[in-house]
Design a protein around this motif. Structure first.
Motif, short mmCIF file in Angstrom:
data_model
loop_
_atom_site.label_atom_id
_atom_site.label_comp_id
_atom_site.label_asym_id
_atom_site.label_seq_id
_atom_site.Cartn_x
_atom_site.Cartn_y
_atom_site.Cartn_z
N LYS A 87 0.85 -1.18 0.00
CA LYS A 87 0.00 0.00 0.00
C LYS A 87 0.88 1.23 0.00
O LYS A 87 1.82 1.34 0.79
CB LYS A 87 -0.93 -0.01 1.22
CG LYS A 87 -1.94 -1.14 1.19
CD LYS A 87 -2.92 -1.07 2.34
CE LYS A 87 -3.95 -2.19 2.25
NZ LYS A 87 -4.93 -2.14 3.36
N GLY A 88 0.57 2.15 -0.89
CA GLY A 88 1.31 3.38 -0.97
C GLY A 88 0.60 4.50 -0.23
O GLY A 88 -0.38 4.26 0.49
N PRO A 89 1.05 5.73 -0.38
CA PRO A 89 0.40 6.87 0.26
C PRO A 89 -1.07 6.98 -0.14
O PRO A 89 -1.45 6.61 -1.25
CB PRO A 89 1.20 8.07 -0.25
CG PRO A 89 2.54 7.49 -0.62
CD PRO A 89 2.23 6.11 -1.16
N HIS A 90 -1.89 7.46 0.79
CA HIS A 90 -3.30 7.76 0.55
C HIS A 90 -4.11 6.52 0.13
O HIS A 90 -5.09 6.64 -0.61
CB HIS A 90 -3.44 8.87 -0.51
CG HIS A 90 -2.59 10.06 -0.22
ND1 HIS A 90 -2.83 10.90 0.85
CD2 HIS A 90 -1.47 10.54 -0.84
CE1 HIS A 90 -1.91 11.86 0.87
NE2 HIS A 90 -1.08 11.66 -0.14
N GLY A 91 -3.70 5.36 0.62
CA GLY A 91 -4.47 4.15 0.36
C GLY A 91 -4.30 3.57 -1.02
O GLY A 91 -5.06 2.68 -1.43
N SER A 92 -3.31 4.05 -1.77
CA SER A 92 -3.07 3.50 -3.11
C SER A 92 -2.58 2.07 -3.00
O SER A 92 -1.90 1.69 -2.03
CB SER A 92 -2.03 4.35 -3.85
OG SER A 92 -0.82 4.43 -3.11
N LEU A 93 -2.93 1.25 -3.98
CA LEU A 93 -2.52 -0.15 -4.01
C LEU A 93 -1.47 -0.33 -5.10
O LEU A 93 -1.60 0.21 -6.18
CB LEU A 93 -3.72 -1.06 -4.30
CG LEU A 93 -4.93 -0.92 -3.37
CD1 LEU A 93 -6.01 -1.91 -3.77
CD2 LEU A 93 -4.53 -1.11 -1.91
N ILE A 94 -0.44 -1.10 -4.78
CA ILE A 94 0.69 -1.25 -5.70
C ILE A 94 1.08 -2.71 -5.83
O ILE A 94 1.23 -3.41 -4.82
CB ILE A 94 1.89 -0.42 -5.22
CG1 ILE A 94 1.51 1.07 -5.14
CG2 ILE A 94 3.09 -0.60 -6.16
CD1 ILE A 94 2.58 1.95 -4.54
N GLN A 229 10.65 -5.23 -12.86
CA GLN A 229 10.27 -5.29 -14.27
C GLN A 229 9.04 -4.45 -14.58
O GLN A 229 8.92 -3.87 -15.66
CB GLN A 229 10.02 -6.75 -14.68
CG GLN A 229 11.28 -7.60 -14.76
CD GLN A 229 12.22 -7.14 -15.85
OE1 GLN A 229 13.17 -6.39 -15.58
NE2 GLN A 229 12.00 -7.58 -17.07
N ALA A 230 8.09 -4.38 -13.66
CA ALA A 230 6.87 -3.60 -13.90
C ALA A 230 6.20 -3.27 -12.57
O ALA A 230 6.31 -4.01 -11.59
CB ALA A 230 5.90 -4.38 -14.78
N VAL A 231 5.53 -2.12 -12.56
CA VAL A 231 4.81 -1.65 -11.36
C VAL A 231 3.40 -1.27 -11.78
O VAL A 231 3.21 -0.55 -12.77
CB VAL A 231 5.51 -0.44 -10.71
CG1 VAL A 231 4.75 0.00 -9.47
CG2 VAL A 231 6.95 -0.78 -10.36
N TYR A 232 2.40 -1.75 -11.04
CA TYR A 232 1.01 -1.44 -11.34
C TYR A 232 0.34 -0.83 -10.12
O TYR A 232 0.65 -1.18 -8.98
CB TYR A 232 0.26 -2.71 -11.75
CG TYR A 232 0.93 -3.47 -12.87
CD1 TYR A 232 0.81 -3.06 -14.19
CD2 TYR A 232 1.72 -4.60 -12.60
CE1 TYR A 232 1.45 -3.74 -15.22
CE2 TYR A 232 2.36 -5.28 -13.62
CZ TYR A 232 2.21 -4.85 -14.93
OH TYR A 232 2.86 -5.52 -15.93
N THR A 233 -0.60 0.10 -10.36
CA THR A 233 -1.30 0.75 -9.26
C THR A 233 -2.80 0.80 -9.56
O THR A 233 -3.23 0.47 -10.68
CB THR A 233 -0.82 2.20 -9.04
OG1 THR A 233 -1.43 3.05 -10.04
CG2 THR A 233 0.68 2.31 -9.14
N ASN A 234 -3.57 1.23 -8.57
CA ASN A 234 -5.00 1.39 -8.76
C ASN A 234 -5.37 2.85 -9.04
O ASN A 234 -6.51 3.25 -8.88
CB ASN A 234 -5.77 0.89 -7.54
CG ASN A 234 -5.52 1.73 -6.29
OD1 ASN A 234 -4.45 2.36 -6.15
ND2 ASN A 234 -6.47 1.76 -5.38
N MET A 235 -4.38 3.62 -9.47
CA MET A 235 -4.66 5.02 -9.85
C MET A 235 -5.46 5.06 -11.13
O MET A 235 -5.11 4.39 -12.10
CB MET A 235 -3.35 5.79 -10.01
CG MET A 235 -2.57 5.98 -8.73
SD MET A 235 -0.91 6.70 -8.99
CE MET A 235 -1.32 8.26 -9.74
N ALA A 236 -6.53 5.83 -11.14
CA ALA A 236 -7.38 5.92 -12.34
C ALA A 236 -6.66 6.64 -13.45
O ALA A 236 -5.82 7.51 -13.21
CB ALA A 236 -8.67 6.64 -11.98
#
Length: 236
Positions: A87-94, A229-236
């Protein structure tokens, strides 16, 4: 356009960033594919795909050939795919995908990035369900190509969605149908420009510009790491 198409457009320039970070990661993918099979792309579909994606990012032919050569060398590294969730800042998922020859080093580094940038690691498997794993294929639309007809022909191969914008066609499918669709494109003579597996948030969230900047600092640290290799988030 659909969510997958917009996701691709938004992430295209910031997935790995500068060429200094991009080429080593593409080279590692080529090396892993060559070592897992045979170093001949004609006989190794995974290697063909890795080379395809490298060429799409304008990676020099010499770099590609060097990566294949390293795979068959006596001193070639043994890479293992390891995923991390947090979990990143402000509840972001990574979700982080790595390829490492030293798991202890990679775990320590990824944990440090999260801890020093307002985030925290999460137990393996706790966030994976928040991301849909998709197979994405991209190619250029030709004058004689009928998108609706193409859609009907590819449904049996696993196609879920096909979209076209500005002459670029994006096909989305479940990740389990990657090989089937890849073969279908080859048999149909469609020359792909990209073919990859992506993780797309199934519940994207909107953040303020300031929040995105804070999240971005963590993403940048992760993407800068040689093992990532890759990073994914739940940012719209």
């Amino acid at each position: 356009m659909g969510r997958a198409f917009e996701y691709r457009k938004a992430s295209k320039l910031k997935r790995w960033g500068a060429m200094s970070r991009l080429f080593p990661k593409l080279a590692k993918a080529i090396e892993m594919a060559a070592k897992a099979g045979v170093p001949d792309p004609e006989m190794n579909s995974a290697l063909r795909t890795a080379i395809l994606n490298a060429k799409a990012e304008n990676m020099p032919k010499t770099n590609i050939e060097a990566a294949i050569k390293r795979a068959s060398g006596k001193d070639s590294a043994n890479y293992t795919d390891v995923n991390f969730e947090g979990k990143g800042p402000h509840g972001s998922l990574i979700f982080v995908e790595t390829a490492t020859d030293n798991n202890t080093r990679t775990v320590a580094n990824v944990k440090m990035y999260f801890n020093k940038n307002g985030g925290s690691m999460a137990p393996t498997g706790s966030l994976e369900f928040m991301f849909d794993r998709k197979a994405l294929f991209e190619f250029n639309k030709t004058e004689d190509m009928d998108i609706e007809e193409l859609e009907l022909e590819l449904i049996d191969a696993g196609l879920e969605e096909i979209e076209e914008e500005d002459g670029i066609v994006l096909v989305t499918a479940d990740y389990t149908d990657f090989g089937t669709l890849n073969t279908a494109f080859e048999e149909m003579g469609i020359e792909l420009t990209k073919a990859k597996l992506e993780r797309i948030s199934n519940n994207p969230q909107t953040f303020t510009e300031e929040q995105e900047e804070e999240i971005g600092k963590l993403l940048e640290k992760l993407e800068d790491d040689d093992d990532v290799q890759a990073v994914y988030t739940n940012m719209a």
